[in-house]
Design a protein around this motif. Structure first.
Motif, PDB file in Angstrom:
ATOM      1  N   ALA A  86       0.846  -1.189   0.000  1.00  0.00           N
ATOM      2  CA  ALA A  86       0.000   0.000   0.000  1.00  0.00           C
ATOM      3  C   ALA A  86       0.878   1.234   0.000  1.00  0.00           C
ATOM      4  N   ALA A  87       0.441   2.244  -0.700  1.00  0.00           N
ATOM      5  CA  ALA A  87       1.203   3.487  -0.791  1.00  0.00           C
ATOM      6  C   ALA A  87       1.444   4.049   0.602  1.00  0.00           C
ATOM      7  N   GLY A  88       2.695   4.353   0.897  1.00  0.00           N
ATOM      8  CA  GLY A  88       3.040   4.934   2.180  1.00  0.00           C
ATOM      9  C   GLY A  88       3.129   3.945   3.325  1.00  0.00           C
ATOM     10  N   ARG A  89       2.789   2.697   3.050  1.00  0.00           N
ATOM     11  CA  ARG A  89       2.832   1.698   4.129  1.00  0.00           C
ATOM     12  C   ARG A  89       3.775   0.559   3.810  1.00  0.00           C
ATOM     13  N   GLY A  90       4.387   0.602   2.661  1.00  0.00           N
ATOM     14  CA  GLY A  90       5.354  -0.424   2.318  1.00  0.00           C
ATOM     15  C   GLY A  90       4.714  -1.772   2.092  1.00  0.00           C
ATOM     16  N   LEU A  91       5.498  -2.817   2.312  1.00  0.00           N
ATOM     17  CA  LEU A  91       5.021  -4.180   2.152  1.00  0.00           C
ATOM     18  C   LEU A  91       4.679  -4.743   3.516  1.00  0.00           C
ATOM     19  N   GLN A  92       3.449  -5.168   3.644  1.00  0.00           N
ATOM     20  CA  GLN A  92       3.007  -5.761   4.899  1.00  0.00           C
ATOM     21  C   GLN A  92       2.909  -7.270   4.709  1.00  0.00           C
ATOM     22  N   LEU A  93       3.664  -8.030   5.486  1.00  0.00           N
ATOM     23  CA  LEU A  93       3.593  -9.480   5.414  1.00  0.00           C
ATOM     24  C   LEU A  93       2.272  -9.940   6.005  1.00  0.00           C
ATOM     25  N   SER A 112      -8.953  -3.596  -0.122  1.00  0.00           N
ATOM     26  CA  SER A 112      -8.414  -3.115  -1.407  1.00  0.00           C
ATOM     27  C   SER A 112      -6.909  -2.906  -1.290  1.00  0.00           C
ATOM     28  N   GLY A 113      -6.217  -3.272  -2.353  1.00  0.00           N
ATOM     29  CA  GLY A 113      -4.765  -3.086  -2.333  1.00  0.00           C
ATOM     30  C   GLY A 113      -4.101  -3.914  -3.404  1.00  0.00           C
ATOM     31  N   PHE A 114      -2.787  -3.925  -3.345  1.00  0.00           N
ATOM     32  CA  PHE A 114      -1.982  -4.675  -4.296  1.00  0.00           C
ATOM     33  C   PHE A 114      -1.365  -5.836  -3.537  1.00  0.00           C
ATOM     34  N   TYR A 115      -1.662  -7.046  -3.976  1.00  0.00           N
ATOM     35  CA  TYR A 115      -1.241  -8.249  -3.272  1.00  0.00           C
ATOM     36  C   TYR A 115      -0.117  -8.944  -4.033  1.00  0.00           C
ATOM     37  N   LEU A 116       0.932  -9.220  -3.300  1.00  0.00           N
ATOM     38  CA  LEU A 116       2.116  -9.832  -3.885  1.00  0.00           C
ATOM     39  C   LEU A 116       2.383 -11.189  -3.258  1.00  0.00           C
ATOM     40  N   CYS A 117       2.701 -12.138  -4.098  1.00  0.00           N
ATOM     41  CA  CYS A 117       3.153 -13.448  -3.652  1.00  0.00           C
ATOM     42  C   CYS A 117       4.660 -13.510  -3.868  1.00  0.00           C
ATOM     43  N   ALA A 118       5.357 -14.219  -3.013  1.00  0.00           N
ATOM     44  CA  ALA A 118       6.801 -14.327  -3.152  1.00  0.00           C
ATOM     45  C   ALA A 118       7.272 -15.687  -2.646  1.00  0.00           C
ATOM     46  N   TRP A 119       8.440 -16.093  -3.114  1.00  0.00           N
ATOM     47  CA  TRP A 119       9.079 -17.295  -2.569  1.00  0.00           C
ATOM     48  C   TRP A 119      10.513 -16.962  -2.210  1.00  0.00           C
ATOM     49  N   ARG A 120      11.072 -17.751  -1.318  1.00  0.00           N
ATOM     50  CA  ARG A 120      12.417 -17.483  -0.829  1.00  0.00           C
ATOM     51  C   ARG A 120      13.425 -18.300  -1.602  1.00  0.00           C
ATOM     52  N   GLY A 121      14.422 -17.619  -2.151  1.00  0.00           N
ATOM     53  CA  GLY A 121      15.472 -18.282  -2.895  1.00  0.00           C
ATOM     54  C   GLY A 121      16.542 -18.866  -1.979  1.00  0.00           C
ATOM     55  N   GLY A 172       1.856  -9.649  -9.015  1.00  0.00           N
ATOM     56  CA  GLY A 172       0.881  -8.963  -8.171  1.00  0.00           C
ATOM     57  C   GLY A 172      -0.532  -9.002  -8.702  1.00  0.00           C
ATOM     58  N   THR A 173      -1.477  -8.786  -7.789  1.00  0.00           N
ATOM     59  CA  THR A 173      -2.897  -8.665  -8.121  1.00  0.00           C
ATOM     60  C   THR A 173      -3.422  -7.361  -7.527  1.00  0.00           C
ATOM     61  N   ARG A 174      -4.002  -6.532  -8.383  1.00  0.00           N
ATOM     62  CA  ARG A 174      -4.612  -5.286  -7.920  1.00  0.00           C
ATOM     63  C   ARG A 174      -6.064  -5.573  -7.588  1.00  0.00           C
ATOM     64  N   LEU A 175      -6.416  -5.495  -6.303  1.00  0.00           N
ATOM     65  CA  LEU A 175      -7.779  -5.763  -5.850  1.00  0.00           C
ATOM     66  C   LEU A 175      -8.455  -4.448  -5.479  1.00  0.00           C
ATOM     67  N   THR A 176      -9.620  -4.231  -6.056  1.00  0.00           N
ATOM     68  CA  THR A 176     -10.440  -3.075  -5.713  1.00  0.00           C
ATOM     69  C   THR A 176     -11.766  -3.587  -5.190  1.00  0.00           C
ATOM     70  N   VAL A 177     -12.095  -3.188  -3.978  1.00  0.00           N
ATOM     71  CA  VAL A 177     -13.360  -3.570  -3.367  1.00  0.00           C
ATOM     72  C   VAL A 177     -14.277  -2.351  -3.374  1.00  0.00           C
ATOM     73  N   LEU A 178     -15.431  -2.505  -3.971  1.00  0.00           N
ATOM     74  CA  LEU A 178     -16.348  -1.364  -4.118  1.00  0.00           C
ATOM     75  C   LEU A 178     -17.565  -1.511  -3.206  1.00  0.00           C
TER      76      LEU A 178
END
Lengths: 111, 107
Positions: free
Chosen positions: A39-46, A86-95, A105-111
């Motif tokens: 989220a903008a201004g909040r960085g990446l939240q695990l 609502s937000g941008f959701y990221l999946c990741a794996w550890r190398g 990423g997936t951009r989710l908008t909840v209306l």
């Protein structure tokens, strides 16, 4: 080589509807998998991480849940979406060198 | 609690000027730190990690345990460096990210 996929890329859902976001990894076995919200201004939240099939660790109590039904599949779900989801959701794996590899990423908008 | 702090939300510099993106952390053990970068319309990707002590795209970052900092530096900024930068700390299986700094390099 390893690749990570997420779908859908974008999603618009009404409040109160269910959610299912999928993440799959190719080219590696038994990866550590992660869900983040950006989220903008909040960085990446695990949100969640998983070190194996059926194992889920939740980092933030919220309206979301995660599951890992297969070794290389990680799913983010909700039974009833809130506007605040609502937000941008990221999946990741550890190398192997502990770096994170992120999906598109997936951009989710909840209306 | 473990934290990663990036005090600047936005940093604007002119092309050719030096760049320093600040990152401070709090961690009780021996930290493992990373810098990630996200260019416009691209995936978030690893820029560098402190263990490898490498220089990537002219960027370096030195771990200062006394000041608990891991600042990212580049002597001469280029326009293509404009992006969002995140500092991250690994704690066991988890990763803690800062709030990010948007770097704008002006022509």
């Amino acid at each position: 080589s390893q690749t990570i996929h997420q779908w859908p890329a974008t999603l618009v859902q009404p409040v109160g509807s269910p959610l299912s976001l999928e993440c799959t990894v190719e080219g590696t076995s038994n990866p550590n998998l992660y869900w983040y919200r950006q989220a903008a201004g909040r960085g990446l939240q695990l949100l969640f991480y998983s070190v194996g099939i059926g194992q889920i660790s939740s980092e933030v109590p919220q309206n979301l849940s995660a599951s890992r039904p297969q070794d290389r599949q990680f799913i983010l779900s909700s039974k009833k979406l809130l506007l605040s989801d609502s937000g941008f959701y990221l999946c990741a794996w550890r190398g192997e060198s502990n770096e994170q590899f992120f999906g598109p990423g997936t951009r989710l908008t909840v209306l | 609690a473990q934290r990663v702090t990036q005090p600047e939300k936005l940093l604007s510099v002119f092309k050719g000027a030096p760049v320093e993106l600040k990152c401070n952390y709090s961690y009780s053990g021996s930290p493992e730190l990373f810098w990630y970068v996200q260019y416009s319309r691209q995936r978030l990707q690893l820029l560098l990690r402190h263990i490898s002590r490498e220089s990537i795209k002219g960027f370096t970052a030195d771990l200062n345990k006394g000041e608990t900092s891991f600042h990212l530096k580049k002597p001469f900024a280029q326009e293509e460096d404009s992006a969002m930068y995140y500092c991250a700390l690994k704690e066991a299986y988890k990763y803690i990210f800062g709030t990010g700094t948007r770097l704008k390099v002006l022509a």
